[in-house]
Motif scaffolding. Structure first.
Motif, mmCIF file in Angstrom:
data_model
loop_
_atom_site.group_PDB
_atom_site.id
_atom_site.type_symbol
_atom_site.label_atom_id
_atom_site.label_comp_id
_atom_site.label_asym_id
_atom_site.label_seq_id
_atom_site.Cartn_x
_atom_site.Cartn_y
_atom_site.Cartn_z
ATOM 1 N N LEU A 1 -7.147 -28.619 32.656
ATOM 2 C CA LEU A 1 -7.773 -27.493 33.342
ATOM 3 C C LEU A 1 -8.470 -26.639 32.296
ATOM 4 O O LEU A 1 -7.854 -26.188 31.332
ATOM 5 N N SER A 2 -9.760 -26.445 32.480
ATOM 6 C CA SER A 2 -10.540 -25.668 31.516
ATOM 7 C C SER A 2 -11.337 -24.600 32.238
ATOM 8 O O SER A 2 -11.681 -24.732 33.417
ATOM 9 N N SER A 3 -11.634 -23.544 31.491
ATOM 10 C CA SER A 3 -12.414 -22.438 32.021
ATOM 11 C C SER A 3 -13.606 -22.187 31.118
ATOM 12 O O SER A 3 -13.559 -22.447 29.916
ATOM 13 N N ARG A 4 -14.691 -21.691 31.706
ATOM 14 C CA ARG A 4 -15.878 -21.393 30.909
ATOM 15 C C ARG A 4 -15.696 -20.120 30.070
ATOM 16 O O ARG A 4 -16.461 -19.860 29.159
ATOM 17 N N LYS A 5 -14.689 -19.322 30.398
ATOM 18 C CA LYS A 5 -14.467 -18.078 29.668
ATOM 19 C C LYS A 5 -13.863 -18.386 28.297
ATOM 20 O O LYS A 5 -13.054 -19.292 28.148
ATOM 21 N N GLU A 6 -14.244 -17.605 27.313
ATOM 22 C CA GLU A 6 -13.698 -17.785 25.972
ATOM 23 C C GLU A 6 -12.322 -17.139 25.868
ATOM 24 O O GLU A 6 -11.982 -16.211 26.595
ATOM 25 N N ASP A 7 -11.531 -17.636 24.909
ATOM 26 C CA ASP A 7 -10.187 -17.097 24.632
ATOM 27 C C ASP A 7 -9.300 -17.129 25.877
ATOM 28 O O ASP A 7 -8.499 -16.210 26.105
ATOM 29 N N VAL A 8 -9.465 -18.152 26.694
ATOM 30 C CA VAL A 8 -8.637 -18.312 27.885
ATOM 31 C C VAL A 8 -7.798 -19.577 27.725
ATOM 32 O O VAL A 8 -8.289 -20.604 27.245
ATOM 33 N N GLN A 9 -6.545 -19.478 28.116
ATOM 34 C CA GLN A 9 -5.645 -20.619 27.998
ATOM 35 C C GLN A 9 -6.162 -21.827 28.781
ATOM 36 O O GLN A 9 -6.602 -21.704 29.917
ATOM 37 N N GLU A 10 -6.112 -22.994 28.155
ATOM 38 C CA GLU A 10 -6.470 -24.222 28.836
ATOM 39 C C GLU A 10 -5.241 -25.115 28.951
ATOM 40 O O GLU A 10 -4.296 -25.002 28.161
#
Length: 570
Positions: free
Chosen positions: A38-47
């Protein structure tokens, strides 16, 4: 089989991840053959990067009270590293598809589909971990004596399916005697060498004898054990079952060694029945412990009561008690010891392993611990694949699944807690061993025995965990800055006040550990700086001593010259 056949929805946007100590993450969920991402486009966000093999239980919870899942719902992932993750999915069809995909991929039966057979390391293999701890290497010094030899009687795994192909046995005992002894022991697990203490006493392990309700004897088995003792010495048989359970096993054809046929061996029964015989009670106890650890709403008194009533620390206490007894027999009495339960696969290996850590300082080093696990668990045939198929969260677990190896690691933690300067590694290494024994990209813990790993061609097709851990960049992160080599035995206290709940492992997803880690890192840094400073002081002191020697030499030369001058004048 193609993994694509098992994946109904390979990619899905708008999935919300909830996990401990992190804000919810809205991202894209991808399901591959071995991982959940699970990935997010936001930086410094837990994946999220999760091995399917690490998932112990998958639950689905519909939104609202409607049981037909019309509004999507939450998928709950309960993992073998004790994490609990939540995935919110709004679309009903995708919600059910994702649930079904994860359920199928986390319950693959065939080992050849597991990730270790697909993993390719992105670093150079500096040493092959599969060849590091062969018996001929581990017992090299012992094999130069006239007492012990290597036997290949089990080269085709026909004498004992759970033993390795190479075994260390008394030199005076031929292979025919070993085969006859194997026929007298449960599963063919005849007495083999586990450890030789510095005073000459030896530690052996085996399974129970098969008496067939008639106290039948086996002269080959008697010869094997008596040869180890010689004609004058006495030894101990530590049966990890209570007398009552040993008699129960006797009614089914098993039992314990008849006293009349083993006169040089004194027998002692120790009640580790629930570990020795796979009743499922050990995993039930651990499940209660983790339920209590995950209950963040209990009062302190209720929480402590639940921890105590789980009986997990009672198992730890009993294992340490029996291990200390074995260690005392070897070290203080100089007596050889044979340890066995019913099958010799669980409590037997637990006791022989902990006893060696108590006695042998080499087992408290990184390499020594790896060698111990290879020798006493992997080569000795502990059935990791069966024991670790399910864990504490699963509702499908059975009595063949139990965390004996985790209990061993907890005993190691207790020893570490009481003797923090005697171990070369930190408790982080113990946590890594726990995790990799249940799920891993490495092949070290695959299968139930050496025969299984040979059949699967594990050494050829997978990477060893030891090859990874022994890389300098990894190894340095596991070293204990407090370590001071201790060549003596370490005798732990088993009083209740001396035993600690392993918070670093059991509470790491319910109690924030960041501050404790920062504090420990600061302590380690101070210690390292102090060691560096002491090293500099020692270096400068040596330089000063060298300068002093040079100065004294010059003075002596000058005095000698002056004396010669006076003599010449006279």
């Amino acid at each position: 089989m193609e993994f694509t056949e098992l994946i109904a929805t390979p990619k899905l946007d708008g999935v919300i991840l909830h996990s401990s100590f992190y804000e919810p993450v809205d991202g894209t969920l991808c399901i591959s053959g071995h991982h959940l991402l699970l990935s997010s486009r936001k930086e410094d966000v837990q994946e999220l990067w999760l091995l399917h093999q690490s998932i112990d239980l998958v639950e689905k919870k519909p939104n609202g009270t409607n049981s037909n899942y019309q509004n999507g719902g939450t998928i709950i992932l309960k993992c073998k590293d004790l994490r609990i993750l939540h995935l919110d999915i709004a679309n009903t069809e995708e919600f059910l598809n994702v649930y079904a995909s994860i359920e199928r991929l986390s319950n693959l039966d065939n080992s050849i589909y597991l990730y270790p057979f697909f993993y390719r390391p992105n670093y150079n293999i500096l040493e092959d971990g599969y060849t590091l701890f062969k018996p001929e290497i581990e017992f090299a010094k012992l094999l130069t004596s006239d007492e012990w030899r290597l036997s290949h009687v089990n080269k085709n795994y026909s004498v004992c399916a759970s033993y390795p192909s190479t075994l260390v046995v008394p030199k005076q005992i031929d292979d025919e005697t070993l085969t006859a002894s194997a026929n007298f022991r449960e599963g063919g697990r005849f007495p083999v060498l586990s450890y030789r203490h510095e005073n000459g006493a030896v530690l052996l392990r085996s399974s129970q004898p098969l008496l067939n309700n008639s106290n039948r004897r086996c002269r080959a088995d008697e010869k094997l054990l008596n040869t180890i003792l010689g004609s004058t010495k006495k030894g101990y048989i530590i049966d990890t079952r209570s007398p009552g359970y040993a008699n129960h096993c006797k009614s089914k054809g098993g039992g314990t060694e008849p006293d009349g046929y083993y006169p040089q061996w004194r027998k002692s029964h120790k009640n580790l029945d629930k570990i020795a015989n796979c009743t499922g009670a050990l995993l039930d106890s651990f499940s209660k412990l983790i339920d209590a650890c995950n209950d963040v709403n209990s009062s302190a008194d209720k929480w402590l009561s639940r921890i105590e009533s789980s009986n997990w620390l009672t198992y730890v206490t009993n294992a340490l008690n029996v291990s200390c007894l074995v260690a005392q027999c070897l070290d203080q009495e100089g007596a050889s010891v044979l340890v066995h339960g019913t099958y010799g696969l669980d409590s037997t290996l637990l006791v022989t392993s902990v006893a060696q850590v108590i006695l042998n300082p080499d087992c408290r080093t990184v390499r020594g611990l790896q060698a111990l696990i290879e020798r006493e668990w992997l080569q000795a045939g502990h059935p990791f694949q069966t024991r670790h198929a399910k864990f504490c969260y699963s509702t499908a677990r059975n009595k063949n699944q139990q965390p004996t190896f985790l209990l061993f690691l907890d005993c190691m933690y207790q020893l570490y807690y009481q003797f923090p300067c005697s171990f070369e590694f930190t408790t982080q290494m113990l946590i890594l061993l726990f995790e990799h024994s249940y799920f891993s990209q490495f092949g070290t813990f695959l299968g139930n025995c050496e025969a299984d790993r040979e059949k699967l061609e594990v050494p050829k097709k997978t990477t060893s965990l030891w090859s990874y851990l022994n890389r300098p960049d990894v190894l340095t992160s596991l070293l204990n800055p407090l370590y001071e080599p201790n060549k003596t035995a370490i005798w732990p206290s088993v009083a209740p006040v001396s035993l600690m709940l392993w918070n670093e492992l059991y509470l790491r997803w319910t109690v924030e550990q960041t501050q404790q880690k920062k504090a420990m890192n600061k302590i380690y840094a101070l210690i390292q700086n102090d060691k560096n400073a002491r090293s500099q002081v020692i270096k400068l002191r040596k330089q000063l001593m060298d300068l002093q020697k040079e100065y004294d030499t010059i003075i002596n030369i000058e005095e000698a010259i002056e004396d010669d001058g006076e003599t010449c004048t006279t």
